[in-house]
Enzyme design. Structure first.
Site, PDB file in Angstrom:
ATOM      1  N   ASN A  40       0.823  -1.222   0.000  1.00  0.00           N
ATOM      2  CA  ASN A  40       0.000   0.000   0.000  1.00  0.00           C
ATOM      3  C   ASN A  40       0.851   1.264   0.000  1.00  0.00           C
ATOM      4  O   ASN A  40       0.363   2.345   0.345  1.00  0.00           O
ATOM      5  CB  ASN A  40      -0.913   0.024   1.236  1.00  0.00           C
ATOM      6  CG  ASN A  40      -1.730  -1.231   1.407  1.00  0.00           C
ATOM      7  OD1 ASN A  40      -1.471  -2.036   2.293  1.00  0.00           O
ATOM      8  ND2 ASN A  40      -2.703  -1.421   0.531  1.00  0.00           N
ATOM      9  N   ASN A  67      -2.425  -8.558  -2.329  1.00  0.00           N
ATOM     10  CA  ASN A  67      -3.429  -8.367  -3.380  1.00  0.00           C
ATOM     11  C   ASN A  67      -3.315  -7.031  -4.114  1.00  0.00           C
ATOM     12  O   ASN A  67      -3.828  -6.898  -5.219  1.00  0.00           O
ATOM     13  CB  ASN A  67      -4.842  -8.524  -2.793  1.00  0.00           C
ATOM     14  CG  ASN A  67      -5.071  -7.610  -1.608  1.00  0.00           C
ATOM     15  OD1 ASN A  67      -4.304  -7.629  -0.647  1.00  0.00           O
ATOM     16  ND2 ASN A  67      -6.082  -6.790  -1.675  1.00  0.00           N
ATOM     17  N   HIS A  68      -2.648  -6.031  -3.521  1.00  0.00           N
ATOM     18  CA  HIS A  68      -2.518  -4.731  -4.204  1.00  0.00           C
ATOM     19  C   HIS A  68      -1.278  -4.640  -5.100  1.00  0.00           C
ATOM     20  O   HIS A  68      -0.996  -3.569  -5.638  1.00  0.00           O
ATOM     21  CB  HIS A  68      -2.500  -3.587  -3.184  1.00  0.00           C
ATOM     22  CG  HIS A  68      -3.852  -3.281  -2.622  1.00  0.00           C
ATOM     23  ND1 HIS A  68      -4.873  -2.763  -3.385  1.00  0.00           N
ATOM     24  CD2 HIS A  68      -4.368  -3.461  -1.382  1.00  0.00           C
ATOM     25  CE1 HIS A  68      -5.956  -2.610  -2.642  1.00  0.00           C
ATOM     26  NE2 HIS A  68      -5.675  -3.035  -1.417  1.00  0.00           N
ATOM     27  N   HIS A 156      -0.293 -13.116   3.650  1.00  0.00           N
ATOM     28  CA  HIS A 156      -1.166 -11.982   3.375  1.00  0.00           C
ATOM     29  C   HIS A 156      -2.586 -12.518   3.208  1.00  0.00           C
ATOM     30  O   HIS A 156      -2.930 -13.073   2.163  1.00  0.00           O
ATOM     31  CB  HIS A 156      -0.669 -11.292   2.094  1.00  0.00           C
ATOM     32  CG  HIS A 156      -1.222  -9.923   1.939  1.00  0.00           C
ATOM     33  ND1 HIS A 156      -0.740  -8.845   2.626  1.00  0.00           N
ATOM     34  CD2 HIS A 156      -2.242  -9.454   1.174  1.00  0.00           C
ATOM     35  CE1 HIS A 156      -1.420  -7.768   2.289  1.00  0.00           C
ATOM     36  NE2 HIS A 156      -2.348  -8.114   1.417  1.00  0.00           N
ATOM     37  N   HIS A 181      -2.271  -7.733   5.772  1.00  0.00           N
ATOM     38  CA  HIS A 181      -3.459  -7.484   4.947  1.00  0.00           C
ATOM     39  C   HIS A 181      -4.646  -6.868   5.674  1.00  0.00           C
ATOM     40  O   HIS A 181      -5.311  -6.013   5.114  1.00  0.00           O
ATOM     41  CB  HIS A 181      -3.937  -8.746   4.203  1.00  0.00           C
ATOM     42  CG  HIS A 181      -5.215  -8.540   3.434  1.00  0.00           C
ATOM     43  ND1 HIS A 181      -5.295  -7.734   2.323  1.00  0.00           N
ATOM     44  CD2 HIS A 181      -6.481  -9.021   3.615  1.00  0.00           C
ATOM     45  CE1 HIS A 181      -6.545  -7.748   1.851  1.00  0.00           C
ATOM     46  NE2 HIS A 181      -7.277  -8.507   2.623  1.00  0.00           N
TER      47      HIS A 181
HETATM   48 FE   LIG Z   1      -2.443  -3.922   2.920  1.00  0.00          FE
HETATM   49 FE   LIG Z   2      -3.825  -6.645   1.173  1.00  0.00          FE
END
Ligand SMILES: [Fe+2]
Ligand SMILES: [Fe+2]
Length: 263
Positions: A40, A67-68, A156, A181
């Site tokens: 992030n 996931n990002h 994560h 996460h």
């Molecule tokens: Fe995150």
């Molecule tokens: Fe995440």
């Protein structure tokens, strides 16, 4: 060997507190190796090559994601740059190892710090998340070829049950399994019976006057209306969340895990 792992660094507020506090933190805790989750770092969404290199300049050796990871497309070219060069800085940014085969990037890094070989593995959960490959069996597969005793795993994932299951599953085979996460730190840090340090979530490094990093009004509005909204990073109550894991470099077994939250 003492390892510092920093939870999801969120946007400029997260990057700033890391820049301001990391060197004292590393000194005070006699840290040998620093790992951070950077998914992030770019305004909450993804990470760019220049932000990754800023982290490397601060002394972070390996950056995990989740996931990002694909939110900033430049990271794909960065991964491609590393092709054929195991020592390229791009090789030290990981994406979860259990993504479909053939995706750019890697989920495992093997390096050496102060003469001690170590490995970092990034996995992503499948409960309430995208249906990737099985993180349990992918971890088994990767561990077959890892020669380092010190192995640090970032799981994560969303579900606490999936994270603690991976902790038990890998107990005694890796140095640490730490969760990322959810951006919410959990108070369950402990060393499992066979010597793996575990915590369900390290927590976010970023603004806590927020909903998991995002301006709270925007997220509340999404819940109230179900209308799409552009999420922006919050700014207030910035905290750095991390854990310090101490381990024996000759066995890789952990002797302690300490949770940190710095304001
Ligand atoms: Fe995150
Ligand atoms: Fe995440």
């Amino acid at each position: 060997m003492r390892i510092l792992f920093i939870g999801d660094i969120f946007g400029r507020p997260g990057r700033t507190i890391v820049r301001e506090r990391l060197s004292d933190l590393a000194k005070n805790h006699r840290i040998d190796l620093i790992i951070a989750n950077g998914e992030n770092a770019a305004a909450g969404f993804g990470i760019t090559p220049s932000l990754a290199e800023e982290f490397f300049d601060l002394g972070i050796e390996v950056i995990t994601t989740g996931n990002h990871v694909w939110d900033k497309r430049e990271i794909i070219e960065y991964f491609q740059m590393a092709n054929g060069n195991p020592h390229s800085p791009a090789r030290r940014v990981l994406r979860p190892a259990n993504y479909p085969s053939g995706m750019p990037g890697w989920g495992l890094y093997e390096g050496k710090k102060n003469g001690v070989p170590y490995a970092v593995m990034n996995l992503q959960g499948r409960v309430f998340m995208a249906s990737n490959d099985d993180p349990f069996r992918v971890a088994d597969q990767l561990l077959k070829d890892v020669t380092a005793k010190v192995v640090f795993v970032d799981v994560h994932a969303e579900a606490t049950s999936e994270k603690i299951s991976l902790g038990w599953y890998l107990d005694g085979r890796v140095t640490a399994v730490v969760g990322t996460h959810t951006h919410i730190p959990t108070a369950d840090e402990r060393v499992l019976p066979k010597g793996t340090a575990y915590v369900t979530d390290v927590g976010m490094t970023g603004p806590y006057d927020s909903v998991i990093g995002v301006k709270k009004e925007l997220v509340m509005d999404r819940f109230l209306t179900n209308m799409p909204a552009r999420f922006e990073p919050a700014t207030g109550d910035v905290r750095l969340c991390a854990v310090v894991v101490e381990c024996d470099p000759s066995t890789g077994h952990a002797s302690s895990i300490q949770r940190l939250m710095i304001q």
